[in-house]
Each structure stands twice: as C-alpha cells, then as structure tokens.
Design a protein around this motif. Structure first.
Motif, mmCIF file in Angstrom:
data_model
loop_
_atom_site.group_PDB
_atom_site.id
_atom_site.type_symbol
_atom_site.label_atom_id
_atom_site.label_comp_id
_atom_site.label_asym_id
_atom_site.label_seq_id
_atom_site.Cartn_x
_atom_site.Cartn_y
_atom_site.Cartn_z
ATOM 1 N N LYS A 158 17.067 15.006 33.825
ATOM 2 C CA LYS A 158 16.664 13.778 33.126
ATOM 3 C C LYS A 158 16.696 12.562 34.061
ATOM 4 C CE LYS A 158 17.881 14.966 28.356
ATOM 5 N NZ LYS A 158 18.736 14.622 27.191
ATOM 6 N N LYS B 86 13.852 12.667 36.559
ATOM 7 C CA LYS B 86 12.607 12.271 35.901
ATOM 8 C C LYS B 86 12.553 10.754 35.716
ATOM 9 C CE LYS B 86 9.825 13.194 31.777
ATOM 10 N NZ LYS B 86 9.757 13.927 30.473
ATOM 11 N N LYS B 87 13.712 10.167 35.485
ATOM 12 C CA LYS B 87 13.786 8.724 35.224
ATOM 13 C C LYS B 87 13.475 7.904 36.479
ATOM 14 C CE LYS B 87 16.986 5.288 33.278
ATOM 15 N NZ LYS B 87 18.311 5.088 32.685
#
Length: 318
Positions: free
Chosen positions: A312, A315-316
């Motif tokens: 996550k 991806k951020k």
C-alpha cells in the motif's frame, strides 16, 4: 521520484531535523528536549509530510492552489502553526506541483525558525518512519534522528493509548516491523553521518550524556535547558494530546521502562519477540524466549499484514 532537487537549502536557511521512530518510542520526549535547546525549535506535530508531500512525490498531476488552501485551512494539525497560508502560497502558480509542496513546507519551517531566532528547525511525526527515503530526497541536507525503545514496552504503551487500545495487536506489530525495518535499512545507509540513533532507555538513564552526543553530531553546544523540557511542553503538545503525551509535562521518569514485564501477557510477549526477533538481536534487547504455540502461528499472519502495508505504501509514493 519527480520532485526537483532545487530547494532553498542555502547556508542561511535553518537546518532541518526529522525525528522518527515507531509510535510510543519516546519521539515526543526527545522532541521536547531538543525544542528546549536555545538553537533548536520544533513545530507541533503537523503531519504535513505524510499528508501532502508523500502522496504526491511521484505524481505529475498537481493540486490547485485554491484546493490546497482550503485543505490547509481546515486541517486542525496545520492550523497549530498559526501561519498565513495565503502569504506562503502567494508566490506559487494556480497549480501547486509536487516540487512546490516541498518548497512550501520548507518555507513554512524556515519562517517558524526565523521568528524564533533558531539555527535548527524540526518536524516530528512517527508516521514519517514510513518515508525515510522520501525525506532525504526532499531535504537532502536534513538530519534523521531515530529513537528506539524496547518493542515490548512500545506494544504495551500502544495498546494502552487512547488511539491504539482498540487496534488489534497484529496491526501494531506489523506497523512496528515495517517502520523499524525501513528506518534501520534505509536511514543509516541514506543519511549516513546525518543519521543519529538514540535509545529511549539510555535517554532515561543518562539524559545528559545522550543529549550531549546528539548536540555533538549537530555541531552545537549542549545546554542544560534541555533537561527542563517540561517547562516548554505547551509549545508542542496540545491539551487534547496530554492524555497520551502527559509525561512531557513532567521531569524525566527514569523508571519508565520494563513495564511490559507486568503489563503484557505471556502470549503478547512471545508474539512480539517472535515477530521482531532479528531486531531484538540487532538492537541488543534480551529475549525472554518463552514461545507460546498460538504466538508462533500468529507471527505469520503479522508478516502477511506487514507485506500488505508495504504494498500500500509503495503504491502511495510510486
């Protein structure tokens, strides 16, 4: 990363300090001590880097000046700085790029320090432990100050806190593993001489010695006012935060360690020691070693959560 390295890191600008560490490791205590030095100031916790810079580091698309201004005016953390956001945004175009966000934050930090006549200005946010590479990229001359605490005491403190008491232990440990892994693997190698490591327990036992070492690495003289940090705690901690940061309003609590021995169950101790075993060894914290079967099984679930957190965050920021 798409942020330009053209920053305002001119020799006349205040030097930047970033305190990181897993939440409940003593980041606020260290922040308060350093903030009491006559040459150093820290802003209250704003989460600016995490909220505005990190999510936009690798994006071409900017944010409209009007939208950013609205967001910052409604941001209760940012409002604690009491700065005129209109004044700081005035020099930027109608679309704020990722590079502009870094320059905006640096300009705010510089003004904060200059108003107080300080050589150093700091930002403290445990969640910035996720963004060590990005901090160095955006602020290539900054110092990273990492505070480390016995993971068992960290877990106990987190599950007793107002914000963490309803969070599953598996999430606390997954965040701990990821953040500690990120700082130790990247902080030392990227920041090198600008990386400063502090152990919470040593800070309690001999604050004078530990603060002297930090000052020496920063190239400034130690000042005894750093031990009177509790007199200035209101500068960086709000009344609302005092419920979980109240110790910064008191003289140093030298016995505030090893509370896990009576506060954690055998299962909890076993789980944290299994999940973070390599860091117990690396950081030289003794392991109790009483493995519980359920904890042995649960550790693999924690590793899975850690993997998801890593995905996550990648991806951020990518």
């Amino acid at each position: 990363m798409l942020i330009s390295k053209r920053l305002m890191n001119n020799v006349m600008c205040p030097q930047k300090l970033f305190i990181v560490g897993v939440g409940r490791s003593g980041t606020t205590l260290l922040q308060s001590m350093l903030n009491s030095h006559p040459e150093i100031c820290f802003t209250p916790e704003t989460h600016f880097f995490k909220r505005y810079i990190a999510p936009n580091i690798s994006k071409n698309k900017g944010i409209s000046k009007q939208k950013l201004q609205t967001l910052l005016k409604e941001d209760t953390y940012f409002s604690r700085l009491n700065v005129s956001i209109e004044e700081h945004l005035e020099r930027f175009s109608s679309i704020i790029s990722n590079k502009d966000l870094v320059e905006l934050f640096e300009g705010i930090l510089n003004q904060y320090a200059e108003q107080r006549g300080k050589m150093f200005v700091g930002d403290k946010d445990p969640m910035n432990s996720n963004f060590v590479n990005q901090i160095n990229h955006c602020f290539p001359k900054s110092y990273l100050i990492h505070i480390i605490r016995d993971p068992r005491d960290v877990l106990l403190s987190r599950i007793r806190s107002r914000w963490g008491k309803n969070t599953p232990i598996s999430i606390h440990l997954a965040e701990h593993y990821f953040q500690l892994d990120n700082i130790l693997n990247n902080g030392k190698s990227i920041f090198r001489k600008r990386y400063i490591e502090v152990y919470y327990e040593r800070l309690l036992e001999n604050p004078y010695k530990q603060l002297q070492l930090i000052c020496r690495k920063l190239g400034i003289e130690y000042d005894n006012e750093m031990l009177n940090y509790h007199n200035l705690s209101d500068e960086i901690v709000t009344k609302e935060e005092k419920s979980w940061k109240g110790n910064v309003s008191k003289p140093i609590l030298r016995n505030n360690k090893d509370k896990w021995k009576s506060g954690l169950s055998k299962y909890q101790v076993s789980l944290v020691e299994l999940v973070l075993k390599k860091y117990f060894v690396l950081l030289e914290y003794p392991i109790q070693g009483q493995n519980v079967l359920l904890a042995f099984i649960m550790q693999f679930y924690v590793y899975l959560i850690t993997f998801i957190i890593r995905l996550k965050l990648n991806k951020k920021v990518n």
